[in-house]
Motif scaffolding. Structure first.
Motif, PDB file in Angstrom:
ATOM      1  N   LEU A  40     -17.335  -5.646  17.124  1.00 55.22           N
ATOM      2  CA  LEU A  40     -16.836  -4.942  18.298  1.00 55.22           C
ATOM      3  C   LEU A  40     -15.733  -5.738  18.972  1.00 55.22           C
ATOM      4  O   LEU A  40     -15.735  -6.962  18.955  1.00 55.22           O
ATOM      5  N   ASN A 196     -11.551  -4.871  13.945  1.00 59.34           N
ATOM      6  CA  ASN A 196     -12.491  -4.006  14.657  1.00 59.34           C
ATOM      7  C   ASN A 196     -12.719  -2.763  13.799  1.00 59.34           C
ATOM      8  O   ASN A 196     -11.935  -1.811  13.863  1.00 59.34           O
ATOM      9  N   ASP A 198     -14.617  -0.295  13.986  1.00 62.40           N
ATOM     10  CA  ASP A 198     -14.928   0.959  14.664  1.00 62.40           C
ATOM     11  C   ASP A 198     -13.686   1.652  15.213  1.00 62.40           C
ATOM     12  O   ASP A 198     -13.784   2.714  15.815  1.00 62.40           O
ATOM     13  N   GLU A 199     -12.504   1.052  15.013  1.00 68.41           N
ATOM     14  CA  GLU A 199     -11.259   1.636  15.495  1.00 68.41           C
ATOM     15  C   GLU A 199     -10.375   2.007  14.313  1.00 68.41           C
ATOM     16  O   GLU A 199     -10.540   1.506  13.207  1.00 68.41           O
ATOM     17  N   GLU A 280     -19.772  -3.238  25.860  1.00 67.91           N
ATOM     18  CA  GLU A 280     -19.396  -3.741  24.540  1.00 67.91           C
ATOM     19  C   GLU A 280     -18.670  -5.075  24.633  1.00 67.91           C
ATOM     20  O   GLU A 280     -19.009  -6.031  23.949  1.00 67.91           O
TER      21      GLU A 280
END
Length: 449
Positions: A40, A196, A198-199, A280
């Motif tokens: 994250l 990252n 998640d991006e 986060e």
């Protein structure tokens, strides 16, 4: 930025610290050990890797060699064909181990190498020669690539260069320019990267599987989940920008920013917000701390209060958390600051209680005592809960025909201590309801009048 040894280690970053130190051990032995950290945003991946610059060993190279040639193993086009005696006459020097970065806006020429324009335009003695790029100058050191998944997506030619450098040990690179002879170099460069997943554009393995496979280890970075770690991280920032920053000359304050005091209680509250509201990024609480100190300074105070924190929460969390989370955090801070405004305490699942805990440097006995006190407070809370009090009242009054102190009465139930309870295993394995006959779990009261 805190030094490497001042960084706080917790359950979420332990694997990254271990991988970094393994890679440094390989570097000290003249080997490469490539490392990729995923996780994250804002959890400290880049901070840990960049802090390593403080502890890197020095290297010995041929004097003024931009390629960092080892005097015992020269590899660059200027020194590879020289005799040991000629190299000895040039001399050697000790320089810091290279730690260079490749940015998202880097060009192929600056990374690999290009024509040296300074020499080309030298009026005294113009000449064409190559200027080594970032990777070439990082020989015997480390190259760091932040957000490597984005780089692989937007600059595939740079990803190809990394494939060549990491494909073998040592790697290789080729510098090509029109009108210049091609230069091929062996390179011993350790590549570290962070991303990252998640991006956009996603995990590196999905963007460029070949490049992902070049890394020796992939570490998944986690967020800290305990209050003590977050509190300690905030404390270390006193030695960084928060301690050294100065107010703008456009403002006149009675004290400087370094004199603003942030108490242990305020940091406990910030740590509680981070953990219990599942933020986060650690940058969220770090930004809250910095903004609250600036707010106190602007108000002419030397002590940060909960009011200061409340005023900066929407500014620091508005782009990091959803509206509901920000609202609940503000309710939590309001309850802490003005508990008398509430007729009844807020629900525990919405507004967690602030946590107090021993310093990280405390002894094990301190920590054990703290946990024991915490358990006692929870047990007392359970024993005085409305449900438990109702059970006690029912046990004391019975059905109206007996008293609590009468013969045959049972004592009021007490909160049990799990550490003192004897736990018995079931006699037989439980049978699923779907396999039971209906008459086993549905019954009728035939005596109802």
């Amino acid at each position: 930025m805190p030094s490497y040894f001042e960084l706080v280690r917790h359950s979420g970053n332990g694997d990254l610290f271990r991988a970094v130190e393994l890679s440094l051990s390989a570097l000290a032995e003249g080997q490469t050990f490539h490392l990729h950290a995923e996780g994250l945003r804002g959890t400290g991946k880049t901070t840990i890797m960049r802090a390593v610059k403080d502890i890197l060993p020095s290297i010995v190279r041929i004097k003024n060699c931009m390629y960092n040639c080892d005097p015992a193993k020269p590899h660059c086009p200027e020194h590879r064909y020289l005799t040991p005696q000629a190299i000895k006459e040039i001399g050697s020097e000790t320089v810091p181990c290279p730690f260079l970065e490749i940015s998202q806006s880097a060009k192929i020429g600056t990374v690999v190498g290009t024509i040296d324009l300074a020499k080309l335009t030298d009026k005294a003695s113009p000449g064409a020669s190559l200027l080594p790029g970032t990777i070439v100058q990082a020989h015997r050191g480390i190259i760091f690539v932040d957000e490597i998944n984005r780089l692989a997506d937007t600059s595939p030619e740079l990803a190809d260069v990394l494939l060549d450098v990491m494909g073998t040990k040592p790697g290789r690179i080729q510098i090509e320019e029109t009108g210049m002879p091609t230069v091929e170099l062996p390179l011993a460069v350790t590549v570290w990267a962070a991303s990252n997943p998640d991006e956009d554009p996603g995990a590196l393995a999905q963007v460029r599987r070949q490049l992902s496979d070049r890394f020796d280890v992939l570490v998944t970075m986690g967020r800290p989940n305990d209050y003590l770690a977050v509190h300690s991280i905030l404390e270390t920032r006193e030695k960084g920008p928060l301690a050294s920053a100065q107010a703008s000359p456009a403002f006149t304050f009675p004290v400087g920013l370094e004199q603003v005091v942030i108490s242990k209680e305020i940091r406990n509250v910030l740590a509680t917000i981070y953990v219990d509201f599942s933020l986060e990024s650690l940058r969220a609480v770090q930004a809250m701390e910095m903004a609250a100190a600036l707010q106190a300074l602007h108000a002419g105070k030397i002590q940060v209060t909960l009011d200061d924190v409340m005023q900066v929460v929407p500014l620091t969390l508005g782009h990091r958390a959803d509206h509901g989370t920000v609202t609940n955090i503000l309710k939590y801070l309001t309850h802490l600051n003005h508990p008398a405004l509430h007729d009844t305490p807020p629900a525990d699942d919405v507004l967690p209680a602030p946590v107090a805990f021993p310093k990280q440097t405390g002894s094990n006995a301190e920590k054990i005592s703290w946990w024991r006190n915490l358990w006692e407070s929870l047990r007392n809370k359970a024993s005085t809960s409305p449900a438990n009090q109702s059970q006690q009242k029912q046990a004391s009054t019975g059905n109206g025909s007996s008293q609590s102190n009468g013969p045959g009465s049972s004592p009021a139930p007490q909160a049990m201590d799990p550490l003192q309870m004897t736990i018995h295993a079931p006699r037989a394995k439980a049978t699923p309801l779907s396999k039971l006959p209906v008459d086993k779990f549905i019954s009728e009261d035939e005596n109802r009048g």
